[in-house]
Write an enzyme that holds these catalytic residues in place. Sequence first.
Site, PDB file in Angstrom:
ATOM      1  CD  GLU A 194      -2.557   1.560   2.507  1.00 29.46           C
ATOM      2  OE1 GLU A 194      -2.195   0.993   3.551  1.00 29.46           O
ATOM      3  OE2 GLU A 194      -3.497   2.382   2.455  1.00 29.46           O
ATOM      4  NE  ARG A 205       4.558  -7.497  10.648  1.00 34.08           N
ATOM      5  CZ  ARG A 205       3.643  -6.704  10.091  1.00 34.08           C
ATOM      6  NH1 ARG A 205       2.366  -6.940  10.306  1.00 34.08           N
ATOM      7  NH2 ARG A 205       4.004  -5.686   9.347  1.00 34.08           N
ATOM      8  CE  LYS A 223       3.696   0.201   4.651  1.00 34.20           C
ATOM      9  NZ  LYS A 223       2.832   0.345   3.460  1.00 34.20           N
TER      10      LYS A 223
END
Length: 561
Positions: A39, A265, A275
């Site tokens: 994204e 992750r 992020k």
Amino acid sequence: MAGARAETAAAGRDFIRDIIDADLAAGRVGRVVTRFPPEPNGYLHIGHAKAIALNFGVAEEYGGRCHLRFDDTNPTKEEQEYIDAIARDIRWLGYDWGTHLYHASDYFEQLYDWAEHLIRIGKAYVDDLSPEEMRAMRGGLTEPGRNSPYRARNVAENLDLFRRMRAGEFPNGARVLRAKIDMASGNINLRDPVLYRILHSAHPRTGTKWSIYPSYDFAHGQSDAIEGVTYSLCTLEFEDHRPLYDWFLDNLPVPSRPRQYEFARLNINYTVLSKRFLTELVRQNRVKGWDDPRMPTLAGLRRRGVPPAAIREFARRVGVARANSLVDVGMFEHAVREHLNRTALRRMAVLRPLKIVITNYPEGASEELDAVNNPEDLSAGTRRVRFGREVYLEREDFMEDPPKRFFRLAPGREVRLRFAYFVCCREVVKNTAGEIVELRCTYDPATRGGNAPDGRKVQATLHWVAAAHSLPAEVRLYNPLFSRPDPGADGDFFADLNPNSVEILGDARIEPAAAEAAVGETVQFERQGYFCLDPDSRPGCLVFNRTIGLRDSWAKARSDR
RNA sequence: UGGGGCGUAGCCAAGUGGUAAGGCAGCGGAUUUUGAUUCCGCCAUACGGAGGUUCGAAUCCUCCCGCCCCAGCCA
């Protein structure tokens, strides 16, 4: 690209590759197609590098392809700057999507048609509930939700309302389109999830064409299906979304049937890979931008001097599995040192200079000596370094009153200056404050090049730089951005920021050859560590970033006691 | 107390019924014109725990314990 491709032969085994092998063997899949779906709401970090290496790596190994698809379904958070930075960073990492660059926004029209399709078959409806009401009716972890009073609207009314949502007739938040699934499901994602929301917001690619945007869930799987993706690899937190991912594919006339698989992750101690938090660091100017060398972003690592191949190797060693884990930052540092040791040219630089005068060396004289560029790679050749009567040594390489295990220079002691001569310290010169300002030494002309014809030994070899034949430089030493292995564990990431994450040395001296390094090329300053030229450099004012120090068993021995 | 996952060494991680790979870290030692590199050796009688099945279990069954994710009109 060639580098990344050559590594595929050594790629590790993991459950994803096992699944692909089985699918290929059973003929369930023809060619492997994966995708990396960022994204564009921030920069890529090393956690993304793991996902990139997995998706592109798997595609290469199996002779398939990997698409880069921007997941741009929320124009309120996404920006063109991020789109550009993401593409740049993936290329730098060593991967190539060829012609397969896509955007979820490329499919907005198709997704819209499919939304109408769900309405027509009675599996989607327009809901007028406010966000607060919807939350209240969704139920809780142990409480089932309740049906919205708008859930029973007929097809014609739903179609009319949905079209008017698209036409921009309603304000943000007024209505949404929801799937009609099961408000009592134990899986909360199945309690009539939102498919479309009203967002009067300009999109980086579609401008003001749309006033409604699809949710991640409604866009992702269908985008995969449109592109013919066979393996949609994502992180563990999307596991609960898989039933929904499949539900859409089962209820829509999609052209192919992708499968979603989840993996853990990447987490690394002493660092934060969120992020949202990294964005805050930049926004609050706690660091100097997304490419600040202290940042775990790919842009930051690049500016820091970390080679992309080291990041790929790190990702390979960490592996891919389903267990949550926290990898030791030491593993990353090892990958960086390992690569740089093989490839970096050696140079000499004195970070904190201490002048020494070689009293028996002729005044005004100088000479050139041969120095090896990389003992790990003799094809890197040699260079000439100039020696003179006055040279700079590292301050910490001299001690007036050395402890037992200190091997370096001390009064009356002889050491070797790398590639040059044996020198012996004869006198310590101090200023009125009692600080050492200069050393007076003698050298042995017979030891030119660093070898003693009589076979005598020294306990240390020191790096040096000739006073008259060296350049000034600024050196930036970086320490961990966080002062504890689990930043944020007490609830506040900012409280754990290391106040000493950067130390600037203003009067370092470097040999001229060190100034020839290009921005982005990392060299080793002998006995010190790896450094790279920073773009902040200007003529006459070179700036070097320390990528990482050499392992230092002497420093360790001292701190252990 | 709902749903979905995960527990193999200090940290990652192979292993899929036949007797615990590999890497990082650590610890010894050798070599060394970088206290670097390199090299050699050591480092889980043991797989979250307890039972059970089996000639044989990290792998199969049962129960228990611990940890992670989910209640955005974020992704």
